[in-house]
Design a protein around this motif. Structure first.
Motif, mmCIF file in Angstrom:
data_model
loop_
_atom_site.group_PDB
_atom_site.id
_atom_site.type_symbol
_atom_site.label_atom_id
_atom_site.label_comp_id
_atom_site.label_asym_id
_atom_site.label_seq_id
_atom_site.Cartn_x
_atom_site.Cartn_y
_atom_site.Cartn_z
ATOM 1 N N PHE A 73 0.913 -1.200 -0.004
ATOM 2 C CA PHE A 73 -0.072 -0.063 0.107
ATOM 3 C C PHE A 73 0.963 1.246 -0.084
ATOM 4 C CE2 PHE A 73 0.470 1.014 4.545
ATOM 5 C CZ PHE A 73 0.894 -0.248 5.039
ATOM 6 N N GLU B 279 2.818 0.665 14.813
ATOM 7 C CA GLU B 279 3.759 -0.332 14.268
ATOM 8 C C GLU B 279 5.141 -0.029 13.755
ATOM 9 O OE1 GLU B 279 1.809 -1.370 10.311
ATOM 10 O OE2 GLU B 279 -0.304 -2.204 11.431
ATOM 11 N N GLU C 94 8.746 -0.315 12.186
ATOM 12 C CA GLU C 94 9.185 -1.216 10.937
ATOM 13 C C GLU C 94 10.600 -0.514 10.771
ATOM 14 O OE1 GLU C 94 6.239 -0.924 7.857
ATOM 15 O OE2 GLU C 94 4.825 -1.226 9.319
ATOM 16 N N ASP D 103 4.493 3.058 11.351
ATOM 17 C CA ASP D 103 3.453 3.178 10.543
ATOM 18 C C ASP D 103 2.167 3.362 11.264
ATOM 19 O OD1 ASP D 103 1.922 2.625 7.985
ATOM 20 O OD2 ASP D 103 2.086 0.659 8.180
ATOM 21 N N LYS E 272 -4.365 4.423 6.675
ATOM 22 C CA LYS E 272 -2.755 4.707 6.818
ATOM 23 C C LYS E 272 -2.434 6.004 6.446
ATOM 24 C CE LYS E 272 -1.627 0.290 7.568
ATOM 25 N NZ LYS E 272 -0.652 -0.235 8.601
HETATM 26 ZN ZN ZN Z 1 2.798 -1.355 8.601
#
Ligand code: ZN
Length: 309
Positions: A104, A130, A132, A161, A178
């Motif tokens: 995405f 999240e 990352e 994220d 998001k």
């Molecule tokens: Zn993520």
């Protein structure tokens, strides 16, 4: 080398960390640009000169004020994100691994600085973390072979994220959840690839500091557990898009997210979100509520979210 983008009275400026100072690259070497993305476009030779900017007689230094750091790459051409790339995260969501990487996009307005607030929107209280590893592209390429993929990497950043789950899960496309403004801290520095010998062996974690002083370790894993390593992700993404210098790839989050917990664990205003990636750095982002012009948090009444149901 540790590169970043600093908010200054002259606008965003690419800087390089030297001791406890930040050297303004373009002000110190007039042949170099003030944007980190533009600098990456000029290639390795320009990057090497940026590393020596502090040695110039006209070197311009700023004190290291973390709060003035912007997203390390402030205007990436594209931000490609990988969903569900750690088995533990797939399991906690009750999913099965997909045949191909799930991709995405994030837009630049969704980014925020490494020590800037992450903003809990008026529309939702389902704000999730999240942590990352983010990969920053240094050399352009299309249809890149996995064996040569790491040659296209300029370096690595920490990314969180942060996701607004009800807006993510309300439809098949995750884009709204998001991409709320100022939800994705990126930084604190772009650490060049030569300082990260093995990107697949780095510990990464999310810790939340509560206003009462307590700390919760909510994610603690290693990039060794990525189901598809960086090289495979670069190869896959470059099947459909030319990867360009400054592009950011977020490589997915390990287990432990709030959505996968019972009860669910959302981020709350007053908490500090700490995101760590071994050898790359640590970000600390206070969680704040989006406020209306009156200065008060008001709920958004235009569209039903789970909160209003
Ligand atoms: Zn993520």
């Amino acid at each position: 080398m540790r590169l970043a983008t600093l908010d200054t009275p002259d606008g965003p400026r690419a800087v390089v960390l030297e001791g406890d100072h930040l050297v303004d690259i373009a002000a110190s070497d007039s042949s170099l640009p003030s944007s980190l993305t533009q600098l990456l476009r000029l290639g390795p030779e320009a990057l090497a000169r940026a590393g020596k900017a502090g040695g110039s007689p006209s070197a311009r230094r700023h004190g290291y004020e973390p709060g003035r750091l912007l997203p390390a790459v402030s205007q990436p051409g594209k931000i490609l994100c990988i969903g569900r790339n750690y088995a533990e995260h797939v399991r906690e969501l009750g999913n099965v691994p997909s045949e191909r990487p799930e991709v995405f996009v994030r837009v630049t307005t969704s980014l925020t600085g490494p020590f800037a607030p992450v903003v809990r929107p008026r529309a939702s209280d389902q704000m999730d973390y999240e942590v990352e590893m983010a990969v920053v592209i240094g050399a352009a390429g299309r249809n890149i072979e996995p064996e040569r993929a790491l040659e296209h990497v300029a370096g690595y950043c920490v990314f969180n994220d942060v996701s607004i789950r009800d807006y993510q899960m309300a439809a098949q496309q995750w884009t709204p959840g998001k991409n709320f403004d100022r939800t994705g801290p990126l930084g604190p520095f772009l650490v060049t690839a030569d300082e990260v010998p093995d990107p697949q062996s780095l510990r990464l974690s999310t810790v939340v500091r509560r206003p009462d002083g307590g700390e919760e370790v909510l994610q603690d894993s290693t990039t060794a557990l990525m189901m598809r390593p960086v090289a495979d992700l670069i190869a896959f993404l470059s099947i459909f898009a030319t990867l360009e210098p400054g592009d950011v790839i977020a490589t997915g989050t390990p287990g432990g997210v709030g959505l996968g917990r019972q009860p669910r664990r959302w981020l709350l205003p007053g908490e500090i979100l700490v995101s760590r990636l071994e050898g790359v750095g640590e970000m600390r982002n206070p969680v704040v509520d989006e406020v209306s012009e009156s200065g008060l948090r008001t709920t958004f009444a235009g569209w039903p979210s789970s909160r209003h149901r």
